[in-house]
Motif scaffolding. Sequence first.
Motif, PDB file in Angstrom:
ATOM      1  N   ASP A 112     -30.151 -38.482  -3.587  1.00 31.21           N
ATOM      2  CA  ASP A 112     -30.168 -38.712  -2.150  1.00 31.21           C
ATOM      3  C   ASP A 112     -29.776 -40.149  -1.780  1.00 31.21           C
ATOM      4  OD1 ASP A 112     -32.322 -40.015  -3.177  1.00 31.21           O
ATOM      5  OD2 ASP A 112     -33.827 -39.114  -1.852  1.00 31.21           O
TER       6      ASP A 112
ATOM      7  N   THR B  63     -26.216 -34.565   3.918  1.00 27.95           N
ATOM      8  CA  THR B  63     -27.077 -33.918   4.907  1.00 27.95           C
ATOM      9  C   THR B  63     -27.528 -34.965   5.909  1.00 27.95           C
ATOM     10  OG1 THR B  63     -29.056 -34.326   3.581  1.00 27.95           O
ATOM     11  CG2 THR B  63     -27.862 -32.257   3.163  1.00 27.95           C
ATOM     12  N   PRO B  64     -28.118 -34.565   7.027  1.00 27.04           N
ATOM     13  CA  PRO B  64     -28.612 -35.563   7.991  1.00 27.04           C
ATOM     14  C   PRO B  64     -29.618 -36.536   7.395  1.00 27.04           C
ATOM     15  CG  PRO B  64     -28.496 -33.406   9.014  1.00 27.04           C
ATOM     16  CD  PRO B  64     -28.209 -33.196   7.554  1.00 27.04           C
ATOM     17  N   GLU B  65     -30.348 -36.106   6.365  1.00 32.13           N
ATOM     18  CA  GLU B  65     -31.348 -36.976   5.771  1.00 32.13           C
ATOM     19  C   GLU B  65     -30.735 -38.061   4.892  1.00 32.13           C
ATOM     20  OE1 GLU B  65     -31.409 -33.687   5.592  1.00 32.13           O
ATOM     21  OE2 GLU B  65     -32.946 -33.300   7.124  1.00 32.13           O
TER      22      GLU B  65
ATOM     23  N   GLY C 245     -28.721 -40.513   7.799  1.00 31.01           N
ATOM     24  CA  GLY C 245     -29.160 -40.522   9.181  1.00 31.01           C
ATOM     25  C   GLY C 245     -28.087 -40.097  10.155  1.00 31.01           C
TER      26      GLY C 245
END
Length: 797
Positions: A131, A150-152, A155
């Motif tokens: 990540d 991903t959005p995570e 951000g």
Amino acid sequence: MKGSTRRVGARASLLDGVATAVLDARGTVLCWSREAAELLDRTAGEVCGHPVLRLLVDASEQEWRDQPVGAGVTAAGRALLRHRRGDVVEVVFRVLPLEARAEFLVLAAPVRLVSDGEQGAALLSALLAQDRIGISIHDIDLTVVRTNITPELFGGPALPPGGRLADVMSPQDAEAAEAALRRVLATGVPLVGHEQRMRSPQVPGRQWSFSLSAVRLEDAHGDPMGVAALVTDATAQQRARDHLQLRHEASARIGASLDVTRTAQDLADVLVPALGDLATVDLAEAVLEGDEPMKIPGAGQLHLRRAAVASAAGPWPAALLQVGAAIPRMPDMPVIQHLQRDRAVIIDPTAAADRHPELLRQFFPEHAHSVLAASLFARGLRLGGVVLWRTDRPEAFDEQDADLLVEIASRAALSVDNARRYTREHRAAVALQQRLLPRATTDTPAAQTVGAYRPAGGGAEISGDWFDVIPLPSLRTALVVGDVIGHGLHATATMGRLRTAVQTLADLELGPEELLAHLDDLVARLAAETDPGHRDTVGATCLYAVYDPITRHCTLASAGHPPPVLVRPDGTTQLIDISPGPPLGVGGLPFETTTLTLDPDSVLALYPDGLLHRHDHDPDVGLRHLADRLAAHCRPGRALDKIGSALLIDAADPAPRDDIALLLARTRALPPDATPAWEFPADPAVVADAREAATRQLADWGLAEAAFTTELVVSELVTNAIRYAGGPIGLRLIRDTTVLVCEVTDSSNTQPRLRRARTTDEGGRGLFLVAQLTARWGSRYGPSGKTIWAEQSILPA
């Protein structure tokens, strides 16, 4: 392929290296694939019909004997096979039973190929699972095949499989990123550490900076099949680099000038567009004048004036407060109080506009969504403030931006205060120098003069340049131009002392060469009074000229000063050929005079060397340029002040690094009938003849009202000449529109003295009466004898 095992690299597909064979229940080889033949360099004819055990090595063969392949049995593992050359080939195999047949399919692949595939799959799985690093695999059309974005992760928006970069990035940013990936696909050259900006319509007001790396993906034949991209968030690092670059630029640009407004403009230019889209710098009105600002807490009239503006979009908006305008009265707002405490303030323009809508029109640009303001504090003084707006840049100001602005504003405030203090000192020095200089224009019977002075530009100090016009007796005029060595107040003070000395020596009616000799002694004494380490810096150059409108003779001498330029009435120019002596203070060498006859309406230009050294420091080039400009501007009938202004405008581009003083004199001549002269023998009886000649001349001029005084003056001066000097006696009257001069010349060098006669004395009252009845009187010496003169004012006819 001949020889040993096929070399399998990173480009090969796993299936391309798999060997296959079909065995019966007893392990006899029934079918043998091309890949199997290439693996062991054994043809199908050599292997088919023979037990597969013949291809196994040692322990592997025993293992197959202990575990024979039978119906319904599936085997997998590793085996060592014999190559034709005798080499050992380690493989990973799997045995699969065929449906409805007593036969088995054997799949085998070299261990290295299987390991590479396993490691690649493990690596890809690990990358996609972490990540911190964004991974995206694109096909040849740059469509996303696999990704972990991903959005995570950052951000921002997710990058789903089947999508494209344009789905999550602004059109400009997506176009730039896809162009970089296409170059990787086309050339195969990896992309490493490419700085990629990203703005997304899905997350307005946010901007990222990514470090993008990419490699091309190829099939077994080396043909491109896609591209793999790795991105890391470098927004913080990029912002830190931008702020560091802004600090460096601010330290290099702000403070390079000693002009207050130029320093304010440099501050605004540094901040735009690096930190904001628009910027203003407002300074206290006193600061612009060089004085300390007023200490006014709170709101109200702040006594500020807009000193500089900057706009990234082009011209400053006309609806906003313009440069030079005064800041209007401000209401009591918390932001004003914060700014007066040396703090940066982030302002919400919508809230300010709601409370004070009248401020919106003058202070807030259109589409401004974030405002940052800071004060300019230095040495305990609030000099003004700086305000930044963001209109096009979507992100708002934050605390890091505020801290950076405070740091830059603090450094800029010191530069502004230095410029303010210099402005104050420079203004005082210029005022002192200008007070020491004479009036800019004079109008005498000998000449009309115009003097001009321009301080040095570009932040340089003032110097000791000066000019002077001194009326002398008998309607003559002295023209003076000088230049003191050095700059600053000490040069100005020296200039004032020298100018006073020249005026005093001129009153003695000394010749130019004798006056410069006395002035040279004075400069030597000034140098002796100076600290020994600075004696070499005390000196000056000077040009002294005396013009007589009666004879039209101009006598001049130079102490190391450039020669004057003469413009004749017909427009031709001449550089006066003089023999310059040494600069003042050198001593030991004489000064020589040069005398020339000037036609009426001639223009004589006197100047210091600052006017010449502007042209590549070559005086000859400067002289030619000055002569050309004088010829161009000195047209018949043109006023001297306009000629002087035009010459100074020429000298102002580029800004001079030294002061420029210029003295222009347009000469005049008295007509012969205005200066009648007589000569008498040394006989007391001629006193009556002298009075009669003077009275008759006054009657011809229509000045009968001046006859009584003139008769008395002529009588006393001629009588003294006969009594104390002897003959011959010369008498001359000089008449101008407002002045009447009476001159008596004799052969004596005795200095006449004014004394107070006692009541019992029979004489000694003549010069006293002359002094009381005339405006001024005096005497001067010639090559043989002296001349006593007296002036009286007359009313214009």
